[in-house]
Design a protein around this motif. Structure first.
Motif, PDB file in Angstrom:
ATOM      1  N   ASP A   1      66.789   5.198  56.016  1.00  0.00           N
ATOM      2  CA  ASP A   1      67.399   4.587  57.197  1.00  0.00           C
ATOM      3  C   ASP A   1      66.869   5.309  58.439  1.00  0.00           C
ATOM      4  O   ASP A   1      65.896   6.066  58.340  1.00  0.00           O
ATOM      5  CB  ASP A   1      68.925   4.620  57.110  1.00  0.00           C
ATOM      6  N   SER A   2      67.487   5.107  59.581  1.00  0.00           N
ATOM      7  CA  SER A   2      66.955   5.682  60.824  1.00  0.00           C
ATOM      8  C   SER A   2      67.011   7.203  60.843  1.00  0.00           C
ATOM      9  O   SER A   2      66.294   7.838  61.614  1.00  0.00           O
ATOM     10  CB  SER A   2      67.703   5.115  62.033  1.00  0.00           C
ATOM     11  N   SER A   3      67.815   7.815  59.968  1.00  0.00           N
ATOM     12  CA  SER A   3      67.889   9.280  59.909  1.00  0.00           C
ATOM     13  C   SER A   3      66.635   9.892  59.309  1.00  0.00           C
ATOM     14  O   SER A   3      66.378  11.073  59.500  1.00  0.00           O
ATOM     15  CB  SER A   3      69.101   9.725  59.092  1.00  0.00           C
ATOM     16  N   ASP A   4      65.881   9.104  58.557  1.00  0.00           N
ATOM     17  CA  ASP A   4      64.647   9.648  57.980  1.00  0.00           C
ATOM     18  C   ASP A   4      63.426   8.775  58.253  1.00  0.00           C
ATOM     19  O   ASP A   4      62.521   8.673  57.438  1.00  0.00           O
ATOM     20  CB  ASP A   4      64.813   9.960  56.488  1.00  0.00           C
ATOM     21  N   GLY A   5      63.417   8.134  59.414  1.00  0.00           N
ATOM     22  CA  GLY A   5      62.214   7.458  59.886  1.00  0.00           C
ATOM     23  C   GLY A   5      62.045   6.006  59.508  1.00  0.00           C
ATOM     24  O   GLY A   5      61.003   5.413  59.777  1.00  0.00           O
ATOM     25  N   TYR A   6      63.029   5.397  58.904  1.00  0.00           N
ATOM     26  CA  TYR A   6      62.976   3.987  58.540  1.00  0.00           C
ATOM     27  C   TYR A   6      63.825   3.191  59.531  1.00  0.00           C
ATOM     28  O   TYR A   6      64.587   3.759  60.310  1.00  0.00           O
ATOM     29  CB  TYR A   6      63.483   3.785  57.111  1.00  0.00           C
ATOM     30  N   PRO A   7      63.748   1.868  59.500  1.00  0.00           N
ATOM     31  CA  PRO A   7      64.579   1.083  60.413  1.00  0.00           C
ATOM     32  C   PRO A   7      66.076   1.308  60.160  1.00  0.00           C
ATOM     33  O   PRO A   7      66.496   1.523  59.022  1.00  0.00           O
ATOM     34  CB  PRO A   7      64.190  -0.370  60.096  1.00  0.00           C
ATOM     35  N   ALA A   8      66.847   1.239  61.227  1.00  0.00           N
ATOM     36  CA  ALA A   8      68.301   1.373  61.116  1.00  0.00           C
ATOM     37  C   ALA A   8      68.890   0.153  60.413  1.00  0.00           C
ATOM     38  O   ALA A   8      68.315  -0.930  60.452  1.00  0.00           O
ATOM     39  CB  ALA A   8      68.913   1.509  62.504  1.00  0.00           C
ATOM     40  N   HIS A   9      70.021   0.356  59.754  1.00  0.00           N
ATOM     41  CA  HIS A   9      70.773  -0.779  59.225  1.00  0.00           C
ATOM     42  C   HIS A   9      72.242  -0.593  59.619  1.00  0.00           C
ATOM     43  O   HIS A   9      72.686   0.525  59.864  1.00  0.00           O
ATOM     44  CB  HIS A   9      70.582  -0.954  57.716  1.00  0.00           C
ATOM     45  N   PRO A  10      72.998  -1.661  59.696  1.00  0.00           N
ATOM     46  CA  PRO A  10      74.345  -1.613  60.262  1.00  0.00           C
ATOM     47  C   PRO A  10      75.329  -0.681  59.552  1.00  0.00           C
ATOM     48  O   PRO A  10      76.273  -0.215  60.162  1.00  0.00           O
ATOM     49  CB  PRO A  10      74.836  -3.060  60.168  1.00  0.00           C
ATOM     50  N   LEU A  11      75.109  -0.383  58.275  1.00  0.00           N
ATOM     51  CA  LEU A  11      76.075   0.420  57.526  1.00  0.00           C
ATOM     52  C   LEU A  11      75.636   1.860  57.299  1.00  0.00           C
ATOM     53  O   LEU A  11      76.304   2.612  56.591  1.00  0.00           O
ATOM     54  CB  LEU A  11      76.359  -0.250  56.176  1.00  0.00           C
ATOM     55  N   GLU A  12      74.547   2.290  57.927  1.00  0.00           N
ATOM     56  CA  GLU A  12      74.024   3.620  57.593  1.00  0.00           C
ATOM     57  C   GLU A  12      74.993   4.749  57.931  1.00  0.00           C
ATOM     58  O   GLU A  12      75.134   5.695  57.153  1.00  0.00           O
ATOM     59  CB  GLU A  12      72.649   3.859  58.191  1.00  0.00           C
TER      60      GLU A  12
END
Length: 196
Positions: free
Chosen positions: A95-106
């Motif tokens: 997810d956005s914490s490790d360089g991938y796109p964010a998602h609503p439930l992360e």
């Protein structure tokens, strides 16, 4: 979209193709917790059950292996990723914490996770932490040498070929393997008997 089979704790086969569940990571085959994470999905959905697949804004459509990346929920709204997080079978990852796109439930996933990553970045489920004995690796139990009921039925080693009853304690682990662990859904009709 309908459910077809469990591949592993974070990947399923659907009528639309193979789906990697967004935002979670579960143990790989042979690692402690793999069987439990795979079985957890198999207990939630049966072959033919409707699923809701969604692609959050800005997410990649597919991963490097060609699998669709989707959030996955049952028809009644149960989020499969959150179930794995809550059960301690998965970490919030990719997810956005490790360089991938964010998602609503992360943020929700990260706040709820009890599984962790070890020094080698492998998933350690809640059940496998704190000195718990590691799960046996594949091949330790005779049935784990077979990746499907069909292959088991062709064995020449004299191993029983089924059916295996989920309600019989002496057969429950074998049932779990063929129904959920192989990814081939050995209990296709959902009657509690695998390899019939």
């Amino acid at each position: 979209m309908t459910f077809a089979a469990v591949i592993d704790g974070d990947t399923i086969e659907t009528s639309a193709g193979t789906v990697r569940i967004i935002g979670i990571d579960t143990p790989e085959r042979g690692e402690c917790g793999y069987d439990e994470a795979s079985a957890a999905l198999g207990r939630l959905v049966s072959v033919g059950d409707p699923l809701v697949l969604s692609l959050p804004a800005a997410q990649n459509d597919r991963d490097d292996y060609g699998r669709m990346l989707r959030s996955v929920a049952t028809a009644d709204g149960t989020d499969l990723g959150r179930v794995q997080i809550d059960a301690g079978n998965a970490v919030a990852r990719y997810d956005s914490s490790d360089g991938y796109p964010a998602h609503p439930l992360e943020a929700e996933y990260r706040a709820a996770q009890t599984a962790v990553l070890d020094a080698d970045r492998n998933v350690v489920t809640a059940a496998c932490q704190g000195g718990a004995a590691p799960a046996p690796s594949l091949g330790v139990s005779w049935w784990q040498a077979y990746s499907s009921c069909t292959k088991l039925s062709r064995n020449e080693a004299g191993h029983p070929t089924g059916p295996f009853d989920r309600d019989d304690p002496s057969q429950a682990a074998i049932y779990e393997w063929f129904a959920y662990g192989t990814g081939n859904n050995g209990d296709g009709d959902g009657d509690g008997l695998a390899c019939e």
